[in-house]
Design a protein around this motif. Structure first.
Motif, PDB file in Angstrom:
ATOM      1  N   SER A  18      35.140 -26.697 -17.116  1.00 34.50           N
ATOM      2  CA  SER A  18      34.831 -25.432 -16.449  1.00 34.50           C
ATOM      3  C   SER A  18      35.736 -25.212 -15.236  1.00 34.50           C
ATOM      4  O   SER A  18      35.920 -24.094 -14.781  1.00 34.50           O
ATOM      5  CB  SER A  18      33.362 -25.386 -16.053  1.00 34.50           C
ATOM      6  N   ARG A  19      36.281 -26.306 -14.705  1.00 35.58           N
ATOM      7  CA  ARG A  19      37.181 -26.185 -13.544  1.00 35.58           C
ATOM      8  C   ARG A  19      38.653 -26.338 -13.935  1.00 35.58           C
ATOM      9  O   ARG A  19      39.528 -26.368 -13.080  1.00 35.58           O
ATOM     10  CB  ARG A  19      36.823 -27.252 -12.505  1.00 35.58           C
ATOM     11  N   ASN A  20      38.895 -26.507 -15.234  1.00 36.22           N
ATOM     12  CA  ASN A  20      40.268 -26.654 -15.738  1.00 36.22           C
ATOM     13  C   ASN A  20      40.973 -27.880 -15.134  1.00 36.22           C
ATOM     14  O   ASN A  20      42.162 -27.842 -14.829  1.00 36.22           O
ATOM     15  CB  ASN A  20      41.058 -25.378 -15.463  1.00 36.22           C
ATOM     16  N   VAL A  21      40.221 -28.958 -14.966  1.00 35.33           N
ATOM     17  CA  VAL A  21      40.764 -30.190 -14.379  1.00 35.33           C
ATOM     18  C   VAL A  21      40.933 -31.236 -15.475  1.00 35.33           C
ATOM     19  O   VAL A  21      39.984 -31.514 -16.210  1.00 35.33           O
ATOM     20  CB  VAL A  21      39.824 -30.730 -13.276  1.00 35.33           C
ATOM     21  N   PRO A  22      42.115 -31.818 -15.609  1.00 34.34           N
ATOM     22  CA  PRO A  22      42.297 -32.842 -16.638  1.00 34.34           C
ATOM     23  C   PRO A  22      41.634 -34.172 -16.263  1.00 34.34           C
ATOM     24  O   PRO A  22      41.397 -34.450 -15.088  1.00 34.34           O
ATOM     25  CB  PRO A  22      43.812 -33.011 -16.724  1.00 34.34           C
TER      26      PRO A  22
END
Lengths: 339, 339
Positions: B116-120
């Protein structure tokens, strides 16, 4: 399994331990300086040593070196085949020739003479020393072709090498060569550079090949005191498990969880156990989060706490000790396990 | 070609340059010490930095670090998935979790929140941290299984790692992993040890894999100041030709033929050209026997003579100069080629 040769009493190839070489950086004609360097190298763990023979004064010195060196001597000869023959006559234990700078007739002459004295020859091809820049495949083929020339003269006491100063080309050349031949291989880079980048380049090239099962003897070629070459060569063998009779200190890389001074402590343990010639793994871990779990490969070790630390052995906590006593505790365990 | 992820603005995988990582060794809760270390690492050439987040005080500090760090930050979280969620909420650029110390439900929760936060996320499996000692193949399978769990929660922004402290096992695990997945891979050893053996182990493991085309980002894990990790990481990339914008000094290993002080001289050239960010190869050779021939890969260089030395460029002698002027001559060439 490769074939093998004997250099004096040192076996190369045929499953023998990978031997570590170096080369003197003294004037070979200066006997005193050269024998001093050879003794230094032998003390550092050098198994055989190469000396260059660029002139007849060096041959005279070589004769004495051969008699007095504690490790076998390889004569490095370029251009002048007569110096190769004279080195053989002086009793050298192995000869290194570079097929790019002698004629085919000279190759045959040298091979015949070496055969009659039962002296092995290294065919040392170098990417840089031929007229045109040779590809890794061409280097391997030149080594094999030269070996065939020598076989025609009756000798198969050969070691092959195909060095370049480039890691990728060197690895590729040796992989190619190992497909083409079962002669033992001398591995390493040439002109690797100073310690700065040379150690990294040599570790990668030599290490990659040894992991593939390629390589029977090695030289870490550095622009530095040759003792450093031997030290780094031994480290490569230790790093990949080909030399086991030493104490390996496994340590965590330290992070915000660390509760003891891991680096300082690991170095202390390393120093205090450097004399022990037995395969032992001691772990120094900075916390209990990863400590014992990540040290399963260790014989014993410590997980550091704020004031007290856990000593463990074979994965089980055996003692909690005051931080002041940890080093002493580990050394006691090392000595007991050592005896 | 592997898939890729973006860590803030840093691309990992998909043909991007192999990035160099390190990890802070300060208390993350100590903001001042940690940001100072991060700046030091960034200056040394660190592309992204990991900080451990073992408690809520660290999360508070993390929020400030994320805002002020010049390079992307990876939060390293073990055991407590709530700290992972809090790190995401604090704005961290990448998360590292170890599937051996969190539940499958926690894996899914973290994946959903990261998505949801586009964090890998890096799935960092370690040989030591599971209950039983896992084989290289089992390590690779655990990484891939965890990736599938995360995919089920909707994220494919993943980087995988399968480290052990053993060179051979690590190389085998990554070779296995690269067959099973096209996610980008973070390569390195874990608990490699002090600089003494750790540098050699890491160079061999990481270098072998990179030569095989395996690895998108790397960490040289050392029990030492983390700046050393970055320096050694860069050296590995330079040694195998994956980083070219620097001056490489090629030098002969010196022998009885040497007529100039090659080591001292090569180091001087290295030092004097350390600031130049351009691919240049300068050769420092001790004699004319192998000098120009073996330096064919060099842009220019010197073959040392007793009083005068030969300066050559692209394989041609361009000048004979007094030995006192050699360094100056080479630097002039480097600067001209640099401009």
């Amino acid at each position: 399994m490769t074939k093998h040769v004997y250099v004096k009493n040192l076996k190369i190839g045929g499953g023998a331990p990978v031997s570590v070489q170096s080369m003197t950086d003294t004037l070979t004609s200066d006997y005193d300086a050269t024998i001093a360097r050879i003794l230094e190298l032998a003390n550092a763990g050098c198994d055989l040593v190469r000396v260059s023979v660029p002139d007849t004064q060096s041959v005279a010195s070589l004769r004495k070196l051969v008699n007095n060196s504690p490790i076998p001597i390889v004569a490095d000869v370029h251009y002048d085949y007569k110096l190769a023959l004279a080195s053989l006559e002086a009793g050298v234990h192995k000869l290194r020739v570079n097929p790019s700078n002698i004629t085919k007739d000279a190759v045959k002459l040298i091979a015949t003479e070496a055969k009659s004295r039962n002296v092995p020859i290294r065919i040392g091809v170098n990417a840089g020393s031929s007229q045109e820049r040779l590809s890794p495949k061409a280097l391997a083929e030149l080594a094999v072709d030269t070996a065939k020339l020598m076989e025609d003269s009756g000798t198969d006491q050969l070691v092959l090498a195909v060095k370049s100063s480039n890691v990728r080309d060197t690895v590729e050349a040796y992989r190619e060569l190992s497909k083409l031949t079962d002669y033992p291989l001398h591995i390493g880079l040439t002109e690797a550079g100073t310690e700065n980048l040379g150690i990294t380049k040599s570790s990668i090239a030599i290490g990659s090949l040894l992991l593939d099962g390629i390589g029977d003897t090695l030289r870490v070629s550095l622009t530095a005191n040759p003792v450093r070459e031997v030290e780094e060569g031994r480290k490569i063998l230790r790093a990949i498990g080909l030399q086991k009779d030493f104490v390996e200190v496994i340590a965590c890389p330290t992070c915000a969880r660390t509760q003891i001074e891991v680096e300082k402590f690991a170095k202390q343990v390393e120093l205090a156990t450097a004399h022990i010639r037995k395969p032992l793994k001691i772990a120094v871990m900075g916390c209990s989060v990863n400590g014992i779990g990540e040290s399963k490969g260790a014989d014993f070790g410590v997980c550091g706490g704020k004031q007290h630390s856990l000593i463990f052995k074979n994965g089980e906590i055996i003692k909690t000790v005051d931080n002041d006593c940890v080093l002493q505790e580990l050394l006691k365990l090392a000595e007991v396990d050592y005896e």
